[in-house]
Design a protein around this motif. Structure first.
Motif, PDB file in Angstrom:
ATOM      1  N   ALA A  86       0.843  -1.201   0.000  1.00 46.78           N
ATOM      2  CA  ALA A  86       0.000   0.000   0.000  1.00 46.78           C
ATOM      3  C   ALA A  86       0.877   1.249   0.000  1.00 46.78           C
ATOM      4  N   VAL A  87       0.427   2.247  -0.743  1.00 41.88           N
ATOM      5  CA  VAL A  87       1.112   3.542  -0.795  1.00 41.88           C
ATOM      6  C   VAL A  87       0.045   4.628  -0.701  1.00 41.88           C
ATOM      7  N   GLU A  88       0.252   5.581   0.199  1.00 46.25           N
ATOM      8  CA  GLU A  88      -0.665   6.709   0.341  1.00 46.25           C
ATOM      9  C   GLU A  88       0.129   8.005   0.284  1.00 46.25           C
ATOM     10  N   VAL A  89      -0.446   9.005  -0.365  1.00 40.87           N
ATOM     11  CA  VAL A  89       0.192  10.323  -0.496  1.00 40.87           C
ATOM     12  C   VAL A  89      -0.775  11.370   0.034  1.00 40.87           C
ATOM     13  N   HIS A  90      -0.266  12.224   0.917  1.00 39.90           N
ATOM     14  CA  HIS A  90      -1.072  13.307   1.484  1.00 39.90           C
ATOM     15  C   HIS A  90      -0.238  14.583   1.532  1.00 39.90           C
ATOM     16  N   ALA A  91      -0.922  15.689   1.686  1.00 42.53           N
ATOM     17  CA  ALA A  91      -0.265  16.983   1.892  1.00 42.53           C
ATOM     18  C   ALA A  91      -0.776  17.549   3.210  1.00 42.53           C
ATOM     19  N   ASP A  92       0.055  18.329   3.861  1.00 38.98           N
ATOM     20  CA  ASP A  92      -0.412  18.964   5.090  1.00 38.98           C
ATOM     21  C   ASP A  92      -0.275  20.479   4.978  1.00 38.98           C
ATOM     22  N   GLY A  93      -0.685  21.156   6.002  1.00 45.67           N
ATOM     23  CA  GLY A  93      -0.732  22.619   5.984  1.00 45.67           C
ATOM     24  C   GLY A  93       0.614  23.297   5.927  1.00 45.67           C
ATOM     25  N   THR A  94       1.700  22.581   6.181  1.00 44.04           N
ATOM     26  CA  THR A  94       3.028  23.179   6.143  1.00 44.04           C
ATOM     27  C   THR A  94       3.705  22.974   4.792  1.00 44.04           C
ATOM     28  N   CYS A  95       2.908  22.689   3.775  1.00 38.12           N
ATOM     29  CA  CYS A  95       3.411  22.434   2.415  1.00 38.12           C
ATOM     30  C   CYS A  95       4.360  21.242   2.376  1.00 38.12           C
ATOM     31  N   SER A  96       4.050  20.228   3.136  1.00 37.63           N
ATOM     32  CA  SER A  96       4.847  19.005   3.143  1.00 37.63           C
ATOM     33  C   SER A  96       4.080  17.900   2.431  1.00 37.63           C
ATOM     34  N   VAL A  97       4.808  17.072   1.740  1.00 37.99           N
ATOM     35  CA  VAL A  97       4.245  15.872   1.126  1.00 37.99           C
ATOM     36  C   VAL A  97       4.562  14.718   2.065  1.00 37.99           C
ATOM     37  N   ILE A  98       3.535  14.015   2.481  1.00 39.51           N
ATOM     38  CA  ILE A  98       3.698  12.889   3.395  1.00 39.51           C
ATOM     39  C   ILE A  98       3.321  11.619   2.651  1.00 39.51           C
ATOM     40  N   VAL A  99       4.266  10.686   2.599  1.00 37.76           N
ATOM     41  CA  VAL A  99       4.056   9.426   1.900  1.00 37.76           C
ATOM     42  C   VAL A  99       4.196   8.291   2.902  1.00 37.76           C
ATOM     43  N   SER A 100       3.219   7.399   2.914  1.00 41.70           N
ATOM     44  CA  SER A 100       3.320   6.207   3.754  1.00 41.70           C
ATOM     45  C   SER A 100       3.344   4.982   2.853  1.00 41.70           C
TER      46      SER A 100
END
Length: 138
Positions: A86-100
């Motif tokens: 599984a791969v998930e991609v999200h963005a947060d309020g600090t302009c960071s890309v978070i990938v799990s």
């Protein structure tokens, strides 16, 4: 007859110990591979982000998850016992890309799962002025 049973007992204990060691090793390799795959996927996605990104999930490119998945598969391709699941991609309020990235590793005593998360910010405007890829920490 006693020596045959002793040898059989010793061999069975050594076999169980070896199976435990190999399974533990496979799980550790899986955890390390998951972290490497998450880092590679985060780098691949931040390379896709346009300069005028609005720091939201909707602003990420439509193929960001596919790119992250391909980077994870490429990173773990040479490890036969490790498969990304599984791969998930999200963005947060600090302009960071978070990938799990979740991987499954197979040992002699079954499979083990590992989850790794990587965070990366796109190169800042300071990096563009210096002509260097400066990515601030998340």
């Amino acid at each position: 007859m006693d020596s045959s049973l002793s040898i059989l007992r010793l061999f069975s204990v050594l076999t169980v110990f070896l199976a435990l060691v190999i399974s533990l090793f496979a799980r550790q390799v899986g955890a390390a591979a998951a972290q490497g795959a998450a880092d590679a996927a985060a780098v691949a996605v931040t390379d896709l982000v346009p300069a005028d990104w609005d720091c939201t999930d909707a602003g990420l490119p439509s193929h960001a998850t596919a790119t992250a998945a391909q980077a994870a598969v490429d990173r773990t391709a040479q490890l036969a016992a490790v498969q990304p699941t599984a791969v998930e991609v999200h963005a947060d309020g600090t302009c960071s890309v978070i990938v799990s990235v979740r991987v499954e590793s197979h040992g002699w005593l079954g499979a083990g799962a590992a989850l790794a998360v990587a965070c990366r910010r796109p190169a800042s405007s300071v990096g563009a002025v210096l002509h260097a890829p400066v990515a601030p920490p998340c």
